[in-house]
Enzyme design. Structure first.
Site, PDB file in Angstrom:
ATOM      1  N   ASP A  23       0.863  -1.121   0.093  1.00  0.00           N
ATOM      2  CA  ASP A  23      -0.130   0.134  -0.051  1.00  0.00           C
ATOM      3  C   ASP A  23       0.788   1.312  -0.124  1.00  0.00           C
ATOM      4  O   ASP A  23       0.435   2.269  -0.684  1.00  0.00           O
ATOM      5  CB  ASP A  23      -0.914   0.032   1.195  1.00  0.00           C
ATOM      6  CG  ASP A  23      -2.377   0.757   0.815  1.00  0.00           C
ATOM      7  OD1 ASP A  23      -2.530   0.746  -0.383  1.00  0.00           O
ATOM      8  OD2 ASP A  23      -3.022   1.267   1.789  1.00  0.00           O
ATOM      9  N   GLU A  32      -0.377  10.526   4.925  1.00  0.00           N
ATOM     10  CA  GLU A  32      -0.559   9.019   4.915  1.00  0.00           C
ATOM     11  C   GLU A  32       0.868   8.283   4.588  1.00  0.00           C
ATOM     12  O   GLU A  32       1.126   7.510   4.794  1.00  0.00           O
ATOM     13  CB  GLU A  32      -1.661   8.640   3.892  1.00  0.00           C
ATOM     14  CG  GLU A  32      -2.191   7.503   3.853  1.00  0.00           C
ATOM     15  CD  GLU A  32      -3.354   7.417   2.752  1.00  0.00           C
ATOM     16  OE1 GLU A  32      -4.124   8.111   3.106  1.00  0.00           O
ATOM     17  OE2 GLU A  32      -3.354   6.543   1.958  1.00  0.00           O
ATOM     18  N   GLU A  37     -10.994   6.348  -2.109  1.00  0.00           N
ATOM     19  CA  GLU A  37     -11.061   6.874  -0.880  1.00  0.00           C
ATOM     20  C   GLU A  37     -12.134   6.186  -0.060  1.00  0.00           C
ATOM     21  O   GLU A  37     -11.905   5.755   1.049  1.00  0.00           O
ATOM     22  CB  GLU A  37     -11.043   8.467  -0.645  1.00  0.00           C
ATOM     23  CG  GLU A  37      -9.829   9.095  -1.146  1.00  0.00           C
ATOM     24  CD  GLU A  37      -8.651   8.968  -0.363  1.00  0.00           C
ATOM     25  OE1 GLU A  37      -8.038   7.707  -0.265  1.00  0.00           O
ATOM     26  OE2 GLU A  37      -7.880   9.974  -0.311  1.00  0.00           O
ATOM     27  N   GLU A  81      -9.473  -2.984  -6.108  1.00  0.00           N
ATOM     28  CA  GLU A  81      -9.624  -2.824  -4.656  1.00  0.00           C
ATOM     29  C   GLU A  81      -9.597  -4.426  -4.093  1.00  0.00           C
ATOM     30  O   GLU A  81      -8.906  -4.783  -3.178  1.00  0.00           O
ATOM     31  CB  GLU A  81     -10.422  -2.046  -4.058  1.00  0.00           C
ATOM     32  CG  GLU A  81     -10.369  -0.477  -4.195  1.00  0.00           C
ATOM     33  CD  GLU A  81      -9.258   0.044  -3.352  1.00  0.00           C
ATOM     34  OE1 GLU A  81      -8.809  -0.692  -2.461  1.00  0.00           O
ATOM     35  OE2 GLU A  81      -8.511   1.029  -3.647  1.00  0.00           O
TER      36      GLU A  81
HETATM   37  C1  LIG Z   1      -5.419   0.191  -2.362  1.00  0.00           C
HETATM   38  C2  LIG Z   1      -5.651   1.512  -1.702  1.00  0.00           C
HETATM   39  N1  LIG Z   1      -7.026   2.349  -1.872  1.00  0.00           N
HETATM   40  C3  LIG Z   1      -7.339   3.208  -1.113  1.00  0.00           C
HETATM   41  C4  LIG Z   1      -6.408   3.712  -0.252  1.00  0.00           C
HETATM   42  C5  LIG Z   1      -6.821   5.183   0.574  1.00  0.00           C
HETATM   43  N2  LIG Z   1      -5.923   6.373   0.267  1.00  0.00           N
HETATM   44  C6  LIG Z   1      -5.303   3.439  -0.012  1.00  0.00           C
HETATM   45  N3  LIG Z   1      -4.254   3.706   0.753  1.00  0.00           N
HETATM   46  N4  LIG Z   1      -4.802   2.284  -0.822  1.00  0.00           N
END
Ligand SMILES: Cc1ncc(CN)c(N)n1
Length: 234
Positions: free
Chosen positions: A60, A101, A153, A223
């Site tokens: 991520d 983040e 998001e 996702e």
């Molecule tokens: C795969 C993914 N999707 C969404 C997000 C949220 N910013 C993330 N950090 N990573």
């Protein structure tokens, strides 16, 4: 009662609902697949395998770094819209929180002994990042880009907010992760993104609306693949 300013007609259906609401209803199964994935459920019920969590963390971090140029390109698109400039401020705020983040990922990685410099992006991640890169093109319409931004998001927001719901058994070490995306402020931010997307879609041509819907579906699929990758099933 119908919410003033949120009127949207969908494909000749007689009730008027915002486009994003119509999409979620139409694609409920896939939407739930993305926001109630077994990986997320395992965090909520405390049965999560920490090796999966560490894999997700490293992958991520790579994803978020690729997400930034996409958000920047959406910011550029919003600046060209003849609005009151408020969209631009919301997206700019989103860019700032992506900076947080990234720093959060670095901190967590060090806590969990994950070396971010040695993470090799996996297939599902590479494909997702490529999808985002293609969307940075100036040819991609603003309603498509903002819908994708909201969808990306909201999947995390809904997923982690679900983890935090009453009766959870989240391991202490993962409480911060769930709060990062499941907190109320992030929920409000996603709601604002959704309102912006709905307003843009309301004014868009049927062709652009259908491109945005296809892109929305792609986000949900990517996702799901991303969560699957995290638990070693992709
Ligand atoms: C795969 C993914 N999707 C969404 C997000 C949220 N910013 C993330 N950090 N990573």
């Amino acid at each position: 009662m119908e919410d003033a300013g949120k009127k949207l007609v969908t494909e000749g259906v007689d009730c008027k609902i915002p486009v994003t609401e119509a999409w979620i209803r139409k694609h409920r199964l896939l939407y739930d697949g993305a926001t109630r994935h077994p990986f997320i459920r395992s965090i909520r019920d405390g049965s999560v395998d920490f090796s999966y969590f560490k894999r997700w963390l490293g992958q991520d971090y790579i994803f978020v770094r690729s997400f930034v140029p996409f958000v920047a390109s959406t910011l550029v698109k919003s600046s060209k819209e003849s609005g009151d400039g408020l969209d631009m401020e919301v997206i700019l705020g989103g860019m700032a929180s992506l900076n947080d983040e990234i720093n959060w990922f670095k901190n967590e990685a060090s806590k969990f002994h994950v070396s971010l410099t040695s993470v090799v992006p996996q297939k599902a991640n590479i494909k997702y990042c490529r999808f985002l890169e293609n969307l940075t093109s100036s040819e991609v319409e603003y309603p498509v880009a903002i819908s994708v931004f909201w969808a990306i998001e909201v999947v995390y927001q809904e997923s982690f907010a679900h983890c935090l719901e009453e009766g959870n058994l989240i391991p202490e070490e993962l409480q911060g992760t769930c709060e990062r995306w499941g907190n109320e402020g992030f929920g409000t931010y996603c709601k604002t993104l959704r309102e912006i997307a709905d307003r843009c879609l309301q004014k868009a041509s049927p062709e652009v609306i259908s491109k945005a819907e296809v892109a929305f579906l792609s986000v949900l699929e990517y996702e799901v693949d991303f969560w699957n990758m995290s638990i070693g099933e992709a």
